[in-house]
Every structure is written in structure tokens, then in C-alpha cells.
Write a protein that holds these residues in place. Structure first.
Motif, PDB file in Angstrom:
ATOM      1  N   TYR A 364     -11.395   6.743  -7.481  1.00  0.00           N
ATOM      2  CA  TYR A 364     -10.949   5.434  -6.997  1.00  0.00           C
ATOM      3  C   TYR A 364      -9.443   5.283  -7.168  1.00  0.00           C
ATOM      4  O   TYR A 364      -8.755   4.778  -6.271  1.00  0.00           O
ATOM      5  CB  TYR A 364     -11.680   4.338  -7.764  1.00  0.00           C
ATOM      6  CG  TYR A 364     -11.354   2.940  -7.306  1.00  0.00           C
ATOM      7  CD1 TYR A 364     -11.758   2.488  -6.053  1.00  0.00           C
ATOM      8  CD2 TYR A 364     -10.652   2.064  -8.138  1.00  0.00           C
ATOM      9  CE1 TYR A 364     -11.471   1.198  -5.638  1.00  0.00           C
ATOM     10  CE2 TYR A 364     -10.365   0.776  -7.735  1.00  0.00           C
ATOM     11  CZ  TYR A 364     -10.781   0.342  -6.479  1.00  0.00           C
ATOM     12  OH  TYR A 364     -10.484  -0.931  -6.065  1.00  0.00           O
ATOM     13  N   ARG A 365      -8.911   5.713  -8.275  1.00  0.00           N
ATOM     14  CA  ARG A 365      -7.468   5.637  -8.485  1.00  0.00           C
ATOM     15  C   ARG A 365      -6.744   6.641  -7.581  1.00  0.00           C
ATOM     16  O   ARG A 365      -5.643   6.365  -7.094  1.00  0.00           O
ATOM     17  CB  ARG A 365      -7.144   5.885  -9.953  1.00  0.00           C
ATOM     18  CG  ARG A 365      -5.663   5.880 -10.299  1.00  0.00           C
ATOM     19  CD  ARG A 365      -4.979   4.596  -9.807  1.00  0.00           C
ATOM     20  NE  ARG A 365      -5.484   3.415 -10.460  1.00  0.00           N
ATOM     21  CZ  ARG A 365      -4.935   2.876 -11.544  1.00  0.00           C
ATOM     22  NH1 ARG A 365      -3.862   3.428 -12.083  1.00  0.00           N
ATOM     23  NH2 ARG A 365      -5.452   1.787 -12.066  1.00  0.00           N
ATOM     24  N   GLY A 368      -6.037   5.293  -4.109  1.00  0.00           N
ATOM     25  CA  GLY A 368      -5.224   4.074  -4.052  1.00  0.00           C
ATOM     26  C   GLY A 368      -5.916   2.805  -4.464  1.00  0.00           C
ATOM     27  O   GLY A 368      -5.434   1.706  -4.155  1.00  0.00           O
ATOM     28  N   GLY A 369      -7.042   2.881  -5.146  1.00  0.00           N
ATOM     29  CA  GLY A 369      -7.730   1.676  -5.586  1.00  0.00           C
ATOM     30  C   GLY A 369      -7.005   1.004  -6.740  1.00  0.00           C
ATOM     31  O   GLY A 369      -6.489   1.668  -7.642  1.00  0.00           O
ATOM     32  N   GLU A 370      -6.972  -0.305  -6.719  1.00  0.00           N
ATOM     33  CA  GLU A 370      -6.261  -1.067  -7.749  1.00  0.00           C
ATOM     34  C   GLU A 370      -7.205  -1.868  -8.643  1.00  0.00           C
ATOM     35  O   GLU A 370      -6.896  -2.114  -9.802  1.00  0.00           O
ATOM     36  CB  GLU A 370      -5.252  -2.015  -7.088  1.00  0.00           C
ATOM     37  CG  GLU A 370      -4.170  -1.305  -6.285  1.00  0.00           C
ATOM     38  CD  GLU A 370      -3.246  -0.464  -7.165  1.00  0.00           C
ATOM     39  OE1 GLU A 370      -3.169  -0.756  -8.379  1.00  0.00           O
ATOM     40  OE2 GLU A 370      -2.626   0.482  -6.647  1.00  0.00           O
ATOM     41  N   ARG A 371      -8.330  -2.280  -8.121  1.00  0.00           N
ATOM     42  CA  ARG A 371      -9.243  -3.146  -8.890  1.00  0.00           C
ATOM     43  C   ARG A 371     -10.227  -2.257  -9.665  1.00  0.00           C
ATOM     44  O   ARG A 371     -11.423  -2.232  -9.408  1.00  0.00           O
ATOM     45  CB  ARG A 371      -9.980  -4.084  -7.941  1.00  0.00           C
ATOM     46  CG  ARG A 371      -9.070  -4.950  -7.104  1.00  0.00           C
ATOM     47  CD  ARG A 371      -9.852  -5.745  -6.077  1.00  0.00           C
ATOM     48  NE  ARG A 371     -10.834  -6.625  -6.709  1.00  0.00           N
ATOM     49  CZ  ARG A 371     -11.765  -7.293  -6.032  1.00  0.00           C
ATOM     50  NH1 ARG A 371     -11.850  -7.147  -4.717  1.00  0.00           N
ATOM     51  NH2 ARG A 371     -12.623  -8.078  -6.664  1.00  0.00           N
ATOM     52  N   GLY A 431     -14.567   5.438 -17.487  1.00  0.00           N
ATOM     53  CA  GLY A 431     -13.696   4.880 -16.462  1.00  0.00           C
ATOM     54  C   GLY A 431     -12.244   4.834 -16.890  1.00  0.00           C
ATOM     55  O   GLY A 431     -11.336   5.096 -16.086  1.00  0.00           O
ATOM     56  N   ILE A 432     -12.005   4.504 -18.143  1.00  0.00           N
ATOM     57  CA  ILE A 432     -10.618   4.463 -18.637  1.00  0.00           C
ATOM     58  C   ILE A 432     -10.011   5.861 -18.626  1.00  0.00           C
ATOM     59  O   ILE A 432      -8.863   6.047 -18.183  1.00  0.00           O
ATOM     60  CB  ILE A 432     -10.593   3.850 -20.053  1.00  0.00           C
ATOM     61  CG1 ILE A 432     -11.011   2.377 -19.995  1.00  0.00           C
ATOM     62  CG2 ILE A 432      -9.205   3.995 -20.668  1.00  0.00           C
ATOM     63  CD1 ILE A 432     -11.141   1.730 -21.357  1.00  0.00           C
ATOM     64  N   ALA A 438      -6.070  10.359 -13.540  1.00  0.00           N
ATOM     65  CA  ALA A 438      -6.062  10.540 -12.087  1.00  0.00           C
ATOM     66  C   ALA A 438      -4.651  10.831 -11.591  1.00  0.00           C
ATOM     67  O   ALA A 438      -3.685  10.157 -11.957  1.00  0.00           O
ATOM     68  CB  ALA A 438      -6.620   9.293 -11.394  1.00  0.00           C
ATOM     69  N   SER A 439      -4.540  11.842 -10.746  1.00  0.00           N
ATOM     70  CA  SER A 439      -3.284  12.171 -10.079  1.00  0.00           C
ATOM     71  C   SER A 439      -3.349  11.670  -8.649  1.00  0.00           C
ATOM     72  O   SER A 439      -4.424  11.387  -8.127  1.00  0.00           O
ATOM     73  CB  SER A 439      -3.064  13.694 -10.100  1.00  0.00           C
ATOM     74  OG  SER A 439      -4.169  14.354  -9.500  1.00  0.00           O
ATOM     75  N   PRO A 440      -2.227  11.546  -7.966  1.00  0.00           N
ATOM     76  CA  PRO A 440      -2.256  11.081  -6.576  1.00  0.00           C
ATOM     77  C   PRO A 440      -3.092  12.003  -5.693  1.00  0.00           C
ATOM     78  O   PRO A 440      -3.217  13.202  -5.950  1.00  0.00           O
ATOM     79  CB  PRO A 440      -0.776  11.108  -6.173  1.00  0.00           C
ATOM     80  CG  PRO A 440      -0.031  11.020  -7.462  1.00  0.00           C
ATOM     81  CD  PRO A 440      -0.862  11.734  -8.481  1.00  0.00           C
TER      82      PRO A 440
END
Length: 606
Positions: A364-365, A368-371, A431-432, A438-440
Motif C-alpha cells: 500500500y505504501r 502511494g497509499g497515505e491512509r 503493518g508498521i 516500503a521503498s518506492p
């Protein structure tokens, strides 16, 4: 029927017991047997009764009008035994180690017409009983029914009032136990007037014999006079069918990668060199196929949070399924311990929640997920909430009918505590870690701001057709084996071919990955770049085929009936199909992602 008694011992189960559940099942080669001296009392526990053809419809034995002590004392049960519907209570049978009993009176009873009718109904529905001696189940039918002739028609109902127990021992251990009514005549329950009482005298005999077999597991199949079929033979037809299908699919995908894809890359790269050497204009002009959508193929999909939650929970169940099968291969599930697999499944589900949190939050990160907090909540609820709602309906039906499959309140609180103190925290922790590590998202192609228009697609490239093909082929690879699994879960067979099961599980995942790659290639060749959700749905639809097979199995392959068994069967068949959707959808997605990265990395672009 009304529930008789409420085992107070269930309330003594706490969270630490769950962590030690696998220890209660004993390790490989260790059996939970008791050592006796001559004359020592051997406790026989009564357990449950139920229709023979409805495995999950069981009731407490003392709900029938049978010999019952004044005060019912229940045995302390493990969580797996409670989940399996066991409700063991001490009986009136007096058995001593190596002491034969010819014919001893168990009790005298006076049955009213209503109680006789209750017994008649149970016998007509082929009720069987289950007793337990030193963790050995003993099963037999409650009564005898004879129906013959058309004109005149005869219908006779009889109750077994005498039981012959046969126990085998080796040294100071009990190796085998069985009950027989071979030389006994049933007591007729026919011709009773409504205001008449029926007097019965229940008796029993005990016969001990020494055996040379040193361990229970050393007994050969077929020599135990088992009430149910004990094991399944190796079914080579299923294995050969699956192997042929796997070889064909792997060969098909290999042809795509080695020939078609190689030709595509050679043509596209040659066109690129020609265009660059010529005018330097946009090299998309005149191209077609999957090259032309290179600026859109890595465009992030809608509902990315839901997609990541599906992938996270799917990865968790992949780990859970693999762990259960590996533990079975290592011999960690003793067949003489009730509910060992149920206990292990609950324990592994709680512990693998960290996998779902990590995979979901990590991807998700990346996209590009933010929430991410909402993503964790969605991940932990994606399976647990639908399963809880389904289980609530099933458990309520069992509770309303007095079935032992209804979980006690203390057990429900225990499972809820496990989820709140173990499962949910591990999901958050995973999740943390996933978010922080997470990398791009490393896409080999740049994505344009404006999406390219997708040309009209032929009918055979539609989502429905891809789901039909992508779901049917993996299902056909396991369809024969699926019958044996259903016969184990919803029947009376005992599955011990865990090596074959592991092999079939690997075949299922392999076929799903191969089909996903092939269908994704065909989709991209049609210049349709919406592969993200399509890859999940195409092979994940195998879960729908499995549910449809469960409907067929219920109607054509089983003798199950009644509201209780029907609700139980379909109530748990739906989550089963859902779990396969999550697992195979995850395998399908990551296989497609790996394939797409490969082809676009090898494509020459500016």
C-alpha cells in the motif's frame, strides 16, 4: 432438544492454554495413553450422539432418555475438542483394567410414551453414539431399524439395551477399544400405548484380551472393526490428471515466454531502433500490442487500499495453509487427540496476522497509499468480519437446536480474546514494519498523466471469460482430490495422505500462477492495461468454482439433510471459497506483476 448440563470446566481455559495447544496433541511418535495396573478403574466417557449422515449435527448423549448419573460431571476439554463438538461426561459404566464382566446391570428405567417416541425418532434418523476410553473413540448405533416388504409393509424399531465392550491391552496400556451388539437382540419399541410406560434394563459386558501390538498407530487398517472408514487409499487418477495439466500449462507458458514474447521483443526493439535512427518522432506511432501501453501499464488501480488488503490476507492464508500441511507431514497431529488440527489452525491464524499486516501495508505504501491506518483496519476486517457474521448465524442455529456444535460463551470469549490480544496487535505491528520498510514502487516505465483510451475488446477477452477460464483450469487440477477432502471434512473418512495433499496444493498454486501469466499477456496484447484487479479476479474465481462444487457435493454426493446440517455446510462452504479466492488471487497478482516487470524491463524505451 434441550441442553443438559453446562460443563464448568470450559471456563477454566485461558489464553496461555492456547499457546500450549500443540503440546496437548503430543509430538511425533508420542501418544496420549495412560498406564494402568490390574484392577485400576478405567473411566468411560459418554460424548455425543447424532445422525450418521450429518457429521456436524451432534447432541449431548444425555439429551436422550438413557442411563444418566444424578450429577453429571464433565471432563475438562481442550479448545480443539470443544470446537469439534465434543462434550465428554462421566458414565455409569464401571470398567476395571483387565477384569472381565459377563453381564452387569447398568440401570433400570421407566420410559414414558414421549421418551419412547424420542428414541424412536433418533433410531429412525440413524443416530449413533460416541463414547471415549483413554482417548479412544467407541461408536455404535443407538438402535435397530428394519423395514421390508411392500405389501404387507413392516416397520420395526428396536433399542440396544446391552453393549459388549471389547478392549485390547499391551502391558499396562490400552491399545484398542470397541463396542458390539452382534449377539444381542434389540428391545422392541413398537406397539406402546400413549398412556403406557416402558420398563427397560440396560446391561453391559466387558471383555479384555492381550495383543502383541505395542502402539495404537501400529494397528493395520481394516483389523479394528472401525465404525467409520479410517483412511483413504492413494488415488493415482487424481495425481496423474493434475500432473498432466501442470505439464501442459507450464509448457504453454514456456512457449509464450520463449517464442511469442521473444518475437515481440525483437520486433518492438527493432522498430524502436529504426524509428530513433529515422525521424526521432513518437515511437508509439504504428505500434500495437503490449508495447504501446507501456506508459499506462503501471498506472495504479482504483480501490488500492482494498487491493492491498486482499493481497495481505491472501498471503496470510498461504502461510497458514502451508504451515498446517507441513505440520501434518511432520506428524504433529496425533489421530487419537480430538481437534488437534482445529487448535493448530487457530494458533497459526493468530500468529500469521503479522504477515497480512506487513504485506498489505508494505505494498500500500509502495503504490502511494497515505491512509495506512485505514488500510490496517480494512486488512484485519477483510476476513474476520464476514467469517464472524457467518459463524454467528451457524452457531445460533446450533444453539437453538441444542447441538453440541454450538460453542459455549466462555469459549467464544476465549477466541475473541485471542484475536484482540494476539491477532489484531500482530496485524498492527506487521503493518508498521511494512510501512516503514516500503521503498518506492520501482516501475520500469514512466506513467503519463493522461490515461490512454482502451480500444474495444473482443468478447473472449472480457473479465467474465477470463474468470471462467482462470478459475476452471485450477479447479480441474484439484477436482478429483477435492472430493476426498470433502469426504473427510463433511463425511466419515480420515485423511492421512498429507504428502499427496501437499503435492496437490503445490500444483494448485503452480497452475494458478501459469494461468495468470497467460491471461495477463493476452489482456496486454489487446492494449488493455487494467490488469491489476483482473489478475486477482481471473484466478481467484477458483473459489467460486469450489463453492459451486460444494453445492453439487451436497446434492449428489452426500446424504446430508436437515436445517442444522444444511446451515452448517453452506455456512462454512462460503468462507472456504472466499479463502481460496484470497489465496489464489494473491498468487495470481504477484505472478502477473513479476511477468509484467520482466517484459517491460527488457523493452528498449527512451
Amino acid at each position: 432438544m434441550t441442553v443438559v448440563g453446562n460443563p464448568r470446566s470450559w471456563s477454566c481455559q485461558w489464553l496461555p492454554i492456547l499457546i500450549l495447544l500443540l503440546g496437548t496433541g503430543h509430538g511425533p511418535g508420542v501418544e496420549g495413553v495412560t498406564h494402568y495396573k490390574a484392577g485400576d478403574p478405567v473411566i468411560l466417557y459418554v460424548n455425543k450422539v447424532g445422525p450418521y449422515h450429518n457429521p456436524q449435527e451432534t447432541y449431548h448423549y444425555y439429551q436422550l432418555p438413557v442411563c444418566c448419573p444424578e450429577k453429571i460431571r464433565h471432563k475438562s476439554l481442550s479448545l480443539g475438542e470443544v470446537l469439534d463438538g465434543d462434550r465428554m461426561a462421566e458414565s455409569l459404566y464401571e470398567i476395571r483394567f483387565r477384569e472381565n464382566v459377563e453381564k452387569r446391570i447398568l440401570c433400570h428405567m421407566q420410559l414414558s410414551s414421549a421418551q419412547v417416541e424420542q428414541l424412536r425418532q433418533a433410531i429412525e434418523e440413524l443416530y449413533y453414539f460416541e463414547f471415549v476410553v483413554d482417548d479412544l473413540p467407541i461408536r455404535g448405533f443407538v438402535g435397530y431399524m428394519e423395514e421390508s416388504g411392500f405389501l404387507p409393509h413392516s416397520h420395526k424399531i428396536g433399542l440396544w439395551t446391552h453393549l459388549d465392550f471389547h478392549l485390547e491391552f499391551h502391558g499396562d496400556r490400552i491399545i484398542f477399544a470397541n463396542v458390539s451388539v452382534r449377539d444381542v437382540k434389540p428391545h422392541s419399541l413398537d406397539g406402546l400405548r400413549p398412556d403406557e410406560f416402558l420398563g427397560l434394563t440396560h446391561t453391559y459386558s466387558v471383555r479384555w484380551s492381550e495383543t502383541s501390538v505395542e502402539r495404537r498407530s501400529d494397528r493395520r487398517r481394516g483389523d479394528d472393526g472401525g465404525f467409520f472408514p479410517r483412511t483413504l487409499e492413494i488415488h493415482w487418477l487424481s495425481i496423474i490428471n493434475s500432473m498432466v495439466l501442470v505439464f501442459l500449462l507450464v509448457g504453454f507458458v514456456a512457449v509464450i515466454l520463449m517464442r511469442v514474447l521473444r518475437n515481440d521483443l525483437a520486433r518492438y526493439n527493432l522498430d524502436e531502433e529504426t524509428t530513433s535512427a529515422g525521424s526521432g518522432d513518437d515511437f508509439d506511432q504504428g505500434d500495437n500490442g503490449w508495447k504501446i501501453i507501456h506508459t499506462d501499464v503501471f498506472r495504479f488501480p482504483p480501490y488500492r487500499g482494498l487491493l492491498c488488503a486482499v493481497l495481505g490476507v491472501g498471503a496470510q492464508f498461504l502461510a497458514l495453509g502451508t504451515g498446517i500441511i507441513v505440520m501434518a507431514l511432520l506428524g504433529m497431529f496425533n489421530v487419537h487427540r480430538h481437534g488437534a488440527i482445529n487448535s493448530a489452525a487457530i494458533l497459526l491464524y493468530a500468529l500469521t496476522c503479522c504477515i497480512s499486516g506487513y504485506v498489505s501495508s508494505h505494498f500500500y505504501r509502495q503504490i502511494g497509499g497515505e491512509r495506512w491506518v485505514w488500510n490496517i483496519i480494512l486488512t484485519t476486517s477483510l476476513f474476520s468480519v464476514p467469517f464472524f457474521l457467518t459463524w454467528s448465524v451457524v452457531n445460533s442455529v446450533h444453539w437453538a437446536n441444542g447441538s453440541t456444535q454450538a460453542l459455549p460463551a466462555t469459549t467464544i470469549l476465549l477466541l475473541l480474546t485471542v484475536w484482540l490480544l494476539v491477532g489484531f496487535p500482530l496485524t498492527v505491528i506487521g503493518g508498521i514494519f511494512g510501512k516503514n520498510n516500503a521503498s518506492p514502487f520501482d516501475a520500469p516505465c514512466r506513467t503519463k498523466n493522461i490515461a490512454r483510451e482502451i480500444p474495444p475488446q473482443p468478447w473472449y477477452k472480457s473479465t467474465v471469460i477470463h474468470m471462467t477460464v482462470g478459475g476452471f483450469l485450477p479447479f480441474s487440477a484439484i477436482s478429483v482430490e477435492l472430493y476426498y477432502i470433502f469426504a473427510t471434512v463433511w463425511g466419515r473418512e480420515q485423511y492421512t495422505l498429507y504428502g499427496i495433499l501437499f503435492f496437490v496444493f503445490a500444483i494448485l498454486l503452480s497452475v494458478g500462477a501459469c494461468i495468470s501469466i497467460a491471461l495477463t499477456y493476452f489482456q496486454l496484447s489487446g492494449e488493455d492495461y487494467r490488469w491489476w484487479w483482473r489478475s486477482v479476479l481471473s484466478v481467484g474465481s477458483t473459489g467460486l468454482f469450489i463453492f459451486l462444487y460444494s453445492v453439487f457435493y451436497y446434492a449428489r454426493r452426500s446424504n446430508m439433510s436437515g436445517a442444522v446440517q444444511t446451515v452448517e455446510f453452506f455456512g462454512y462452504s462460503l468462507p472456504t471459497g472466499y479463502v481460496f479466492f484470497l489465496m489464489l488471487g494473491t498468487i495470481s497478482f504477484f505472478s502477473s506483476l513479476k511477468f509484467i516487470r520482466y517484459i517491460y524491463v527488457n523493452l528498449k524505451m527512451d
